[in-house]
Design a protein around this motif. Sequence first.
Motif, short mmCIF file in Angstrom:
data_model
loop_
_atom_site.label_atom_id
_atom_site.label_comp_id
_atom_site.label_asym_id
_atom_site.label_seq_id
_atom_site.Cartn_x
_atom_site.Cartn_y
_atom_site.Cartn_z
N GLY A 69 11.52 -8.53 7.25
CA GLY A 69 12.78 -8.16 6.95
C GLY A 69 13.17 -7.64 8.11
O GLY A 69 14.73 -7.06 7.34
N SER A 71 12.81 -3.85 8.29
CA SER A 71 13.15 -2.84 8.11
C SER A 71 12.64 -1.58 8.33
O SER A 71 12.77 -0.52 7.85
N ASN A 72 11.33 -1.96 9.14
CA ASN A 72 11.14 -1.42 9.81
C ASN A 72 11.15 -1.18 11.42
O ASN A 72 9.57 -0.35 12.15
N SER A 106 2.79 -14.95 5.25
CA SER A 106 3.74 -13.22 6.28
C SER A 106 4.16 -13.66 6.34
O SER A 106 5.02 -11.83 5.68
N ILE A 131 9.54 -1.47 -1.93
CA ILE A 131 9.82 -1.05 -0.33
C ILE A 131 10.30 -2.55 0.32
O ILE A 131 9.45 -3.68 -0.36
N GLY A 137 5.47 -8.35 8.11
CA GLY A 137 5.93 -6.24 7.94
C GLY A 137 4.86 -5.33 7.29
O GLY A 137 4.70 -4.51 8.01
N ILE A 140 1.32 -4.78 9.64
CA ILE A 140 1.18 -4.72 10.97
C ILE A 140 1.18 -3.06 10.39
O ILE A 140 0.74 -2.36 11.01
N ALA A 143 1.92 -0.70 5.30
CA ALA A 143 2.63 0.08 4.03
C ALA A 143 2.94 0.53 3.09
O ALA A 143 1.51 -0.25 2.56
N HIS A 145 3.75 2.82 -0.61
CA HIS A 145 4.11 4.34 -1.20
C HIS A 145 3.57 5.38 -2.69
O HIS A 145 2.81 5.48 -2.32
N ARG A 178 0.04 4.48 8.11
CA ARG A 178 1.15 2.97 8.80
C ARG A 178 0.97 2.89 9.65
O ARG A 178 1.44 3.07 10.97
N ILE A 187 0.12 -13.25 15.52
CA ILE A 187 0.90 -13.50 14.34
C ILE A 187 0.23 -13.41 12.99
O ILE A 187 -0.62 -14.28 12.72
N LYS A 215 11.54 6.38 -6.82
CA LYS A 215 12.60 6.05 -5.25
C LYS A 215 13.81 6.70 -5.33
O LYS A 215 14.59 6.64 -4.55
N LEU A 226 16.40 2.25 7.62
CA LEU A 226 15.33 2.13 8.33
C LEU A 226 14.15 2.69 7.76
O LEU A 226 13.06 2.56 8.06
N PHE A 265 15.43 10.67 6.32
CA PHE A 265 16.14 8.98 6.69
C PHE A 265 17.28 8.89 7.34
O PHE A 265 17.96 9.80 7.13
C1 LIG Z 1 15.06 1.60 1.69
C2 LIG Z 1 13.94 1.57 2.35
C3 LIG Z 1 12.77 2.37 2.12
C4 LIG Z 1 11.22 1.56 2.74
N1 LIG Z 1 10.66 2.53 2.09
C5 LIG Z 1 9.37 2.18 2.24
C6 LIG Z 1 7.89 3.08 1.57
O1 LIG Z 1 8.38 3.99 0.67
N2 LIG Z 1 6.76 3.02 2.89
C7 LIG Z 1 6.41 2.40 3.85
O2 LIG Z 1 5.32 2.30 4.03
N3 LIG Z 1 7.69 2.00 4.07
C8 LIG Z 1 8.98 2.46 4.07
N4 LIG Z 1 9.92 2.02 4.12
C9 LIG Z 1 10.31 1.03 5.82
C10 LIG Z 1 10.21 -0.99 5.30
O3 LIG Z 1 10.55 -1.60 4.48
C11 LIG Z 1 8.15 -1.30 5.94
O4 LIG Z 1 7.87 -0.68 6.19
C12 LIG Z 1 8.15 -2.58 5.53
O5 LIG Z 1 7.18 -2.67 5.38
C13 LIG Z 1 8.58 -3.49 6.87
O6 LIG Z 1 8.37 -4.93 6.69
P1 LIG Z 1 9.33 -5.92 7.55
O7 LIG Z 1 9.34 -6.87 7.68
O8 LIG Z 1 11.00 -5.58 7.17
O9 LIG Z 1 9.43 -5.83 9.37
P2 LIG Z 1 9.69 -5.70 9.91
O10 LIG Z 1 10.35 -4.03 10.50
O11 LIG Z 1 10.41 -6.73 10.46
O12 LIG Z 1 8.61 -5.64 11.52
C14 LIG Z 1 7.51 -4.46 11.87
C15 LIG Z 1 6.56 -4.38 12.24
O13 LIG Z 1 5.97 -5.63 12.38
C16 LIG Z 1 5.89 -6.73 13.40
N5 LIG Z 1 5.68 -8.11 11.95
C17 LIG Z 1 6.34 -8.15 10.89
N6 LIG Z 1 6.37 -9.97 10.57
C18 LIG Z 1 4.60 -10.15 11.69
C19 LIG Z 1 3.51 -10.77 11.43
N7 LIG Z 1 4.30 -11.43 10.55
N8 LIG Z 1 3.40 -10.91 12.13
C20 LIG Z 1 3.07 -10.09 13.51
N9 LIG Z 1 3.46 -8.90 13.49
C21 LIG Z 1 5.08 -8.89 11.94
C22 LIG Z 1 7.44 -7.08 13.33
O14 LIG Z 1 7.01 -7.49 14.59
C23 LIG Z 1 7.47 -5.22 13.58
O15 LIG Z 1 7.03 -4.55 14.70
C24 LIG Z 1 11.68 1.42 4.00
C25 LIG Z 1 12.27 0.94 4.50
C26 LIG Z 1 13.62 1.02 3.61
C27 LIG Z 1 15.02 0.12 4.00
#
Ligand SMILES: Cc1cc2nc3c(=O)[nH]c(=O)nc-3n(C[C@H](O)[C@H](O)[C@H](O)COP(=O)(O)OP(=O)(O)OC[C@H]3O[C@@H](n4cnc5c(N)ncnc54)[C@H](O)[C@@H]3O)c2cc1C
Length: 304
Positions: A69, A71-72, A106, A131, A137, A140, A143, A145, A178, A187, A215, A226, A265
């Motif tokens: 997504g 977001s990290n 995933s 989240i 993601g 990985i 994540a 809360h 984390r 993958i 939150k 992020l 943030f």
């Molecule tokens: C407003 C806000 C609030 C948040 N609150 C929290 C919180 O409370 N707690 C928390 O832990 N995080 C929080 N986050 C951070 C983030 O949302 C989490 O870490 C989330 O789990 C990341 O998921 P993603 O799909 O966006 O990963 P991405 O950012 O897309 O990817 C993260 C990593 O994972 C890898 N990846 C993704 N999918 C796969 C897959 N299928 N196979 C292999 N590798 C993969 C990517 O290559 C990258 O290295 C927050 C972010 C925002 C913007």
Amino acid sequence: MNNSIKDTLTNTASIYGSYLSFNEPLSKHSTIRTGGNAYAWYAPTNLEELLETVKFLRKNNIRIVIAGGGSNILFPDGYIDAVFINLSVGYFERIVFDGTTVTAGSGARLSKLIAESVDNGLSGMEGLIGIPGTVGGAIIGNAGHKIEISKYLVSVTIIDKNNGLHILGKEDISFGYRKSSFTVEDIIVEASFELAREEDRAILRARLREYLAGKLKTQPMADKTLGCIFKNPDSIYKSAQLIEMAGLKGVRKGGAVISTKHSNFIVNDGSATSSDVLALINVAREEIKSKFNIIIEPEIKFLD
Ligand SMILES: Cc1cc2nc3c(=O)[nH]c(=O)nc-3n(C[C@H](O)[C@H](O)[C@H](O)COP(=O)(O)OP(=O)(O)OC[C@H]3O[C@@H](n4cnc5c(N)ncnc54)[C@H](O)[C@@H]3O)c2cc1C
């Protein structure tokens, strides 16, 4: 990249009816809305297509980045010579319930997994509400809360660096604060969780409301961010407290600003680049090192 790579990807995508785009702006796939363009963005719809594409790209030494997504992860500003594979549609976004077990692709949205679990009278996932991003993601980065996603995890199906499909039990994976033991070449295809039966959905929904309200009250959830930029150090102070104590609240670099609502943030005011965000990250790290002799490590991921 040469034309035969482009032709093969185009051909595969058209056979499966999948989304493929070249010179794709990554900012539109990032919750902080920064980043340059990627060679290609590919969203396969089924496992066979994913395996075929990954094998082809690896055989031709093409860099693959798995995109969740967004977001990290901070995408760099320049051009990235890689194929971004986004597992957000078709087979990869499905969520299937079998008794108290739920299996999610995933690319399934974490918010959808939580909502459907509650609708099915299953408890466990509520502590992850708010989240953003996908199941892959979240696994990985372990994540969390109120709980970490690894808590109710049973197994994860991956494609490994040799293109083999494996089901890993939770005991085969290590999780920490984390972090997980997956490598960049793994993958994640899907994951299964074992939840607890709770027929009184009102209890679960009340819990969701309470956690989400907490939150929303403390974090700039509607802004372009992020999430938390830094992990909390091994200290009596959290990163947000250290940033605040260092007088960095509201400090900016270009269009990137340290949030006044939650100091861990960084907010894009609409004009930020990834370089602005990176510069601000470095300012915070340096200030905290020099003022308190504490090193704070980023929670977010970077692409070189
Ligand atoms: C407003 C806000 C609030 C948040 N609150 C929290 C919180 O409370 N707690 C928390 O832990 N995080 C929080 N986050 C951070 C983030 O949302 C989490 O870490 C989330 O789990 C990341 O998921 P993603 O799909 O966006 O990963 P991405 O950012 O897309 O990817 C993260 C990593 O994972 C890898 N990846 C993704 N999918 C796969 C897959 N299928 N196979 C292999 N590798 C993969 C990517 O290559 C990258 O290295 C927050 C972010 C925002 C913007």
